[in-house]
Design an enzyme around this catalytic site. Sequence first.
Site, PDB file in Angstrom:
ATOM      1  N   ASN A   1       6.250  55.854-105.165  1.00  0.00           N
ATOM      2  CA  ASN A   1       5.698  56.529-106.351  1.00  0.00           C
ATOM      3  C   ASN A   1       5.271  55.589-107.518  1.00  0.00           C
ATOM      4  OD1 ASN A   1       5.459  59.064-107.738  1.00  0.00           O
ATOM      5  ND2 ASN A   1       7.376  58.645-109.091  1.00  0.00           N
TER       6      ASN A   1
ATOM      7  N   ASN B   1      10.582  56.161-111.017  1.00  0.00           N
ATOM      8  CA  ASN B   1       9.419  56.435-112.197  1.00  0.00           C
ATOM      9  C   ASN B   1       9.356  55.292-112.836  1.00  0.00           C
ATOM     10  OD1 ASN B   1       7.381  58.407-112.236  1.00  0.00           O
ATOM     11  ND2 ASN B   1       9.005  60.019-112.214  1.00  0.00           N
TER      12      ASN B   1
ATOM     13  N   GLU C   1      -1.643  59.859-112.089  1.00  0.00           N
ATOM     14  CA  GLU C   1      -0.761  59.193-112.366  1.00  0.00           C
ATOM     15  C   GLU C   1      -0.801  57.549-112.653  1.00  0.00           C
ATOM     16  OE1 GLU C   1       2.319  58.601-112.899  1.00  0.00           O
ATOM     17  OE2 GLU C   1       3.842  60.366-112.309  1.00  0.00           O
TER      18      GLU C   1
ATOM     19  N   ASP D   1       9.090  60.771-117.106  1.00  0.00           N
ATOM     20  CA  ASP D   1       8.407  60.545-115.804  1.00  0.00           C
ATOM     21  C   ASP D   1       7.831  58.733-116.239  1.00  0.00           C
ATOM     22  OD1 ASP D   1       6.120  60.159-114.134  1.00  0.00           O
ATOM     23  OD2 ASP D   1       6.096  62.263-114.287  1.00  0.00           O
TER      24      ASP D   1
ATOM     25  N   ARG E   1       8.043  58.659 -99.898  1.00  0.00           N
ATOM     26  CA  ARG E   1       6.847  58.395-100.329  1.00  0.00           C
ATOM     27  C   ARG E   1       7.125  57.257-101.407  1.00  0.00           C
ATOM     28  NH1 ARG E   1       4.880  60.008-104.985  1.00  0.00           N
ATOM     29  NH2 ARG E   1       4.917  62.121-105.499  1.00  0.00           N
TER      30      ARG E   1
END
Length: 319
Positions: free
Chosen positions: A127, A176, A33, A230, A125
């Site tokens: 991201n 995202n 990521e 995403d 959490r």
Amino acid sequence: MMLLIPVIAVCLFGLTMSYKVEPLPDSYAGLGEGPHWDVARQSLYYVDLEAGSLLRYDYAQNKVYKTKIEGETLAGFVLPVEGRPQEFAVGCGRRVVIVNWDGVSPSAKVVRTLFEVQPLMEKNRLNDAKVDPRGRFFGGTMRYIGDEFEFRHGELYRWEAGGQVSVIKGDVGISNGLAWDEKAKKFYYIDTTDYEVKSYDYDFETGVASNPKVIFNLRKNSPKDHLLPDGLTIDTEGNLYVATFNGATIYKVNPNTGKILLEIKFPTKQITSAAFGGPNLDILYVTTAAKFDQPAPAGTTYKVTGLNATGYPGVNLKV
């Protein structure tokens, strides 16, 4: 060893172009990521999110270096800090911490916490996160334990040096992709659980986003067929590149019309994010994941060439 994948694609207006998809050497990340191109070091930084690891692809050496952050199990993003070559802002759980790493050593250390969000939300959490063109932090949270599509307990935040962290948006499922367009004065944002990309009017002097509008919708006929948007990046012509987590594709989209200009295909399904880089900023670097027992080459990081597009380098965080 995986060979390159040449693709002939038909673009808008019937024009044809070819692009190549090639794996970076030893680039595996179980949940890759947050790709960030660093111009000064001619390197691509990214994370292996659920391993608490940072990775650096050195363009000149064509080599990937990897480090584990001591004492941490999560690394949601990695953002170089302005003026401090060995410091990076990393999302560890719900904290944004400063990590010291020389880009080579197999271990790195947290040196301090910059700020924390949702301290009582133990199932959340951080991201994805990025830095806007003025050096501000933007990033958000998601449900990490349980169904993130059912529990929309995430938030999107802004932080800048000398200030307090502030909530930009609530009711977020999976915070995202983010991107900015200074020419159009726009901010683009993805909440994966909405299956869409939104644009906002953006004031670059104040960091305020307003007037959300859906500009690209990935919903299909039935929920099981919905594509999951995403990560996100943008080229210098203002076109968006939307990664699809379960779609094996990055869509090049005109945000003004919502039309797909190009479909960039990959040999694995879980495409997580993308960033332009390379000496001429014309290589699209793409991270993927190997979640839920996806077979190889899942988790490989790729470079895409021949797109005839250039992008912007990553912006360092001002602290």
